[in-house]
Structure formats: C-alpha cells, structure tokens
Design an enzyme around this catalytic site. Sequence first.
Site, PDB file in Angstrom:
ATOM      1  N   SER A  90       0.854  -1.200   0.000  1.00  0.00           N
ATOM      2  CA  SER A  90       0.000   0.000   0.000  1.00  0.00           C
ATOM      3  C   SER A  90       0.884   1.242   0.000  1.00  0.00           C
ATOM      4  O   SER A  90       1.542   1.554   1.000  1.00  0.00           O
ATOM      5  CB  SER A  90      -0.887   0.008   1.248  1.00  0.00           C
ATOM      6  OG  SER A  90      -1.474   1.288   1.417  1.00  0.00           O
ATOM      7  N   HIS A 117      -1.024  -1.209  -4.292  1.00  0.00           N
ATOM      8  CA  HIS A 117      -2.346  -0.881  -3.717  1.00  0.00           C
ATOM      9  C   HIS A 117      -2.358   0.621  -3.456  1.00  0.00           C
ATOM     10  O   HIS A 117      -1.498   1.143  -2.727  1.00  0.00           O
ATOM     11  CB  HIS A 117      -2.542  -1.663  -2.412  1.00  0.00           C
ATOM     12  CG  HIS A 117      -3.887  -1.527  -1.797  1.00  0.00           C
ATOM     13  ND1 HIS A 117      -4.987  -2.229  -2.248  1.00  0.00           N
ATOM     14  CD2 HIS A 117      -4.317  -0.784  -0.750  1.00  0.00           C
ATOM     15  CE1 HIS A 117      -6.039  -1.916  -1.497  1.00  0.00           C
ATOM     16  NE2 HIS A 117      -5.662  -1.041  -0.574  1.00  0.00           N
ATOM     17  N   ASP A 170      -4.406   3.547  -1.935  1.00  0.00           N
ATOM     18  CA  ASP A 170      -5.537   3.882  -1.047  1.00  0.00           C
ATOM     19  C   ASP A 170      -5.999   5.307  -1.302  1.00  0.00           C
ATOM     20  O   ASP A 170      -5.273   6.254  -1.002  1.00  0.00           O
ATOM     21  CB  ASP A 170      -5.128   3.727   0.424  1.00  0.00           C
ATOM     22  CG  ASP A 170      -5.097   2.269   0.823  1.00  0.00           C
ATOM     23  OD1 ASP A 170      -4.079   1.817   1.357  1.00  0.00           O
ATOM     24  OD2 ASP A 170      -6.104   1.575   0.571  1.00  0.00           O
ATOM     25  N   MET A 173      -8.629   8.160  -0.475  1.00  0.00           N
ATOM     26  CA  MET A 173      -9.601   8.513   0.571  1.00  0.00           C
ATOM     27  C   MET A 173     -10.027   9.980   0.417  1.00  0.00           C
ATOM     28  O   MET A 173      -9.206  10.832   0.095  1.00  0.00           O
ATOM     29  CB  MET A 173      -8.972   8.316   1.958  1.00  0.00           C
ATOM     30  CG  MET A 173      -8.488   6.907   2.213  1.00  0.00           C
ATOM     31  SD  MET A 173      -7.837   6.751   3.870  1.00  0.00           S
ATOM     32  CE  MET A 173      -6.568   5.499   3.588  1.00  0.00           C
ATOM     33  N   HIS A 230      -8.019   1.483  -4.482  1.00  0.00           N
ATOM     34  CA  HIS A 230      -9.025   1.221  -3.438  1.00  0.00           C
ATOM     35  C   HIS A 230      -9.735   2.540  -3.169  1.00  0.00           C
ATOM     36  O   HIS A 230      -9.215   3.401  -2.465  1.00  0.00           O
ATOM     37  CB  HIS A 230      -8.300   0.693  -2.189  1.00  0.00           C
ATOM     38  CG  HIS A 230      -9.213   0.372  -1.070  1.00  0.00           C
ATOM     39  ND1 HIS A 230      -8.727   0.023   0.181  1.00  0.00           N
ATOM     40  CD2 HIS A 230     -10.556   0.321  -0.973  1.00  0.00           C
ATOM     41  CE1 HIS A 230      -9.754  -0.205   0.997  1.00  0.00           C
ATOM     42  NE2 HIS A 230     -10.877  -0.049   0.318  1.00  0.00           N
ATOM     43  N   MET A 250     -11.911   4.623  -1.406  1.00  0.00           N
ATOM     44  CA  MET A 250     -12.651   4.859  -0.161  1.00  0.00           C
ATOM     45  C   MET A 250     -13.223   6.270  -0.242  1.00  0.00           C
ATOM     46  O   MET A 250     -12.758   7.211   0.419  1.00  0.00           O
ATOM     47  CB  MET A 250     -11.718   4.699   1.050  1.00  0.00           C
ATOM     48  CG  MET A 250     -11.346   3.241   1.317  1.00  0.00           C
ATOM     49  SD  MET A 250     -10.014   3.063   2.475  1.00  0.00           S
ATOM     50  CE  MET A 250      -8.631   3.286   1.368  1.00  0.00           C
ATOM     51  N   MET A 273     -11.838  -5.792   4.013  1.00  0.00           N
ATOM     52  CA  MET A 273     -11.005  -4.974   4.901  1.00  0.00           C
ATOM     53  C   MET A 273     -10.969  -5.587   6.294  1.00  0.00           C
ATOM     54  O   MET A 273     -12.010  -5.962   6.852  1.00  0.00           O
ATOM     55  CB  MET A 273     -11.553  -3.552   4.971  1.00  0.00           C
ATOM     56  CG  MET A 273     -11.352  -2.777   3.667  1.00  0.00           C
ATOM     57  SD  MET A 273     -11.647  -1.018   3.894  1.00  0.00           S
ATOM     58  CE  MET A 273     -10.142  -0.573   4.788  1.00  0.00           C
ATOM     59  N   GLY A 278      -8.991   4.257   6.777  1.00  0.00           N
ATOM     60  CA  GLY A 278      -8.419   5.514   7.286  1.00  0.00           C
ATOM     61  C   GLY A 278      -6.920   5.538   7.346  1.00  0.00           C
ATOM     62  O   GLY A 278      -6.285   6.435   6.789  1.00  0.00           O
ATOM     63  N   ASP A 317      -7.183  -6.714   3.259  1.00  0.00           N
ATOM     64  CA  ASP A 317      -6.611  -5.377   3.308  1.00  0.00           C
ATOM     65  C   ASP A 317      -6.674  -4.790   4.717  1.00  0.00           C
ATOM     66  O   ASP A 317      -7.737  -4.435   5.206  1.00  0.00           O
ATOM     67  CB  ASP A 317      -7.393  -4.476   2.324  1.00  0.00           C
ATOM     68  CG  ASP A 317      -6.830  -3.088   2.276  1.00  0.00           C
ATOM     69  OD1 ASP A 317      -7.483  -2.193   1.708  1.00  0.00           O
ATOM     70  OD2 ASP A 317      -5.739  -2.861   2.826  1.00  0.00           O
ATOM     71  N   GLY A 325       0.906  -2.568   4.027  1.00  0.00           N
ATOM     72  CA  GLY A 325       1.337  -1.169   4.140  1.00  0.00           C
ATOM     73  C   GLY A 325       2.477  -1.076   5.131  1.00  0.00           C
ATOM     74  O   GLY A 325       3.656  -1.118   4.797  1.00  0.00           O
TER      75      GLY A 325
HETATM   76  C1  DX5 Z   1      -6.868   1.415   5.257  1.00  0.00           C
HETATM   77  C2  DX5 Z   1      -6.341   1.000   3.884  1.00  0.00           C
HETATM   78  C3  DX5 Z   1      -5.390  -0.164   3.947  1.00  0.00           C
HETATM   79  C4  DX5 Z   1      -4.196   0.129   4.845  1.00  0.00           C
HETATM   80  C5  DX5 Z   1      -3.176  -0.969   4.711  1.00  0.00           C
HETATM   81  O1  DX5 Z   1      -7.789   2.465   5.085  1.00  0.00           O
HETATM   82  O2  DX5 Z   1      -7.392   0.606   3.022  1.00  0.00           O
HETATM   83  O3  DX5 Z   1      -4.951  -0.452   2.617  1.00  0.00           O
HETATM   84  O4  DX5 Z   1      -3.621   1.349   4.504  1.00  0.00           O
HETATM   85  O5  DX5 Z   1      -2.098  -0.627   5.529  1.00  0.00           O
HETATM   86  P1  DX5 Z   1      -1.618  -1.684   6.647  1.00  0.00           P
HETATM   87  O6  DX5 Z   1      -1.136  -2.887   5.877  1.00  0.00           O
HETATM   88  O7  DX5 Z   1      -0.483  -0.955   7.358  1.00  0.00           O
HETATM   89  O8  DX5 Z   1      -2.802  -1.966   7.503  1.00  0.00           O
HETATM   90 ZN    ZN Z   2      -6.715  -0.322   1.084  1.00  0.00          ZN
END
Ligand code: DX5
Ligand code: ZN
Length: 220
Positions: free
Chosen positions: A8, A33, A35, A37, A66, A68, A139, A144, A176, A198
């Site tokens: 991520s 990946h 993310d 948001m 992803h 969000m 998830m 977040g 995830d 991540g």
């Molecule tokens: C959370 C994200 C995940 C997260 C993964 O909102 O969708 O992708 O950042 O990071 P780790 O692996 O550190 O949980």
């Molecule tokens: Zn994610």
Amino acid sequence: MAVKIAPSIAAADQGRLAAEASHLQEWGADWIHVDIMDGMFAPNLTFGPSAVKAIRKASKLPLDCHLMISNPELLLERFLQAGGDIMTIHAETVTVESLARIEKKVKEYNAKLGIAFKPATEMRSVDLAEREVSLITIMTVNPGFSGQKFMPEVLPKLEEARKQFPSRSQTEIEIDGGVDQTNAKVIANKGASVLVAGNSVFGQSDPELALKELKKLVAS
Ligand code: DX5
Ligand code: ZN
C-alpha cells in the site's frame, strides 16, 4: 496460483512517491495498492488522479485502486484516465443502478472492477449476481490509516467470499489491513489470493527485505 502481495503506497514516504513506486517491481511486489480517501467515507485524505498518474508513470505494476470515497462515480473516470487498472469501490457507497453504471465505465477503459467491504459490512449487502467482479477486497481494519491492528474476527468473511467466488482465475480475494509477517500465511491458507501490505513493508527498516519475507511466507 501464487498469492500476490500488494504494497500500500499510502504507507510509503509521500515525499518520494515515484521513487517508492519505481522499485516495488524489483522487490517482488505483484500490484501497487493505492488507497484513495476523500476525508468523508474515510477520516483521511490521500491521493487524487494526478498522484495516480505519477505512480502510473513510475511503475508498470497493476495499480489496485481502493476507492474509499463516498461518491465513486464522481471521480471514477479521472482515476481510470490516470491509469488505474483495478477500480475497487465500496459496497457501502453504491446502489444496484450505480454499480451497473460503474462496471460499464470500468469496462470502457479495459480496467477491472473490484468491490470492497468494511469489516462490519456483510457480503450479502450488495447483489453481485449480475456483476463481473475481478476483485473482492475484505477490509480487516476500518478505513483511514495504515498501521492498524488486524481484525481476525473478519476472517470468516474471507471463507464465505471464497465459497461465493471459488474460481481464483476469475475473482481474486484480497485482504486489506493489518497484514504482516505473523499472519500472512494463515490468511493465505484461508483462501486469500492478494494480501495488502502497508506498514509491514513500508513501515519496516528494510522494506525490500520485509516484502521478500512476505512473498516467501505465502509462496509455499
Ligand atoms: C486502510 C487502507 C489499507 C491500509 C493498509 O484504510 O485501506 O490499505 O492502509 O495498511 P496496513 O497494511 O499498514 O494496515
Ligand atoms: Zn486499502
């Protein structure tokens, strides 16, 4: 089929995004990946289409976006134009009608459709019977932030998803959130085909080694 690792990039050094993206392939990452948001669906603000475009320029790896975001249709096309390969929207943000429109748009760009579920959201909350879904993202943390604790109570949903989508070649199932070297093998054995990483990669003193360790753990 080997289990994939999708680092991520939101957990990477944001001041060196292109550099971080560029060496993931040599390190053995399968996807990146991304993310995304909007500060509303998730209590954080991350990448826009121009950042995805910069990551696209820096790596040939598939970009697993992803989304969000509370209104995925609003920005979907901009992220597709930026080079996203898999567009994963949240079950909590679509209706039957909007999901059909989103699938059509994703197909227009030869991209793939993913559906993501927050930990508390049931798989049956969205009817996927008519949809061609390439990725189910389950998830195991709340949206977040990177570095949160893995929620093992969500694992039954992984087994349920694998039952609903048995063909790994048709539908990847991604876990995830909170995946690391201590739980990666168990998660893979329960049917996950993609693991997001991540903090367990970019939060380590040697991210390359950490990624290679994850790959080894899920290879056997
Ligand atoms: C959370 C994200 C995940 C997260 C993964 O909102 O969708 O992708 O950042 O990071 P780790 O692996 O550190 O949980
Ligand atoms: Zn994610």
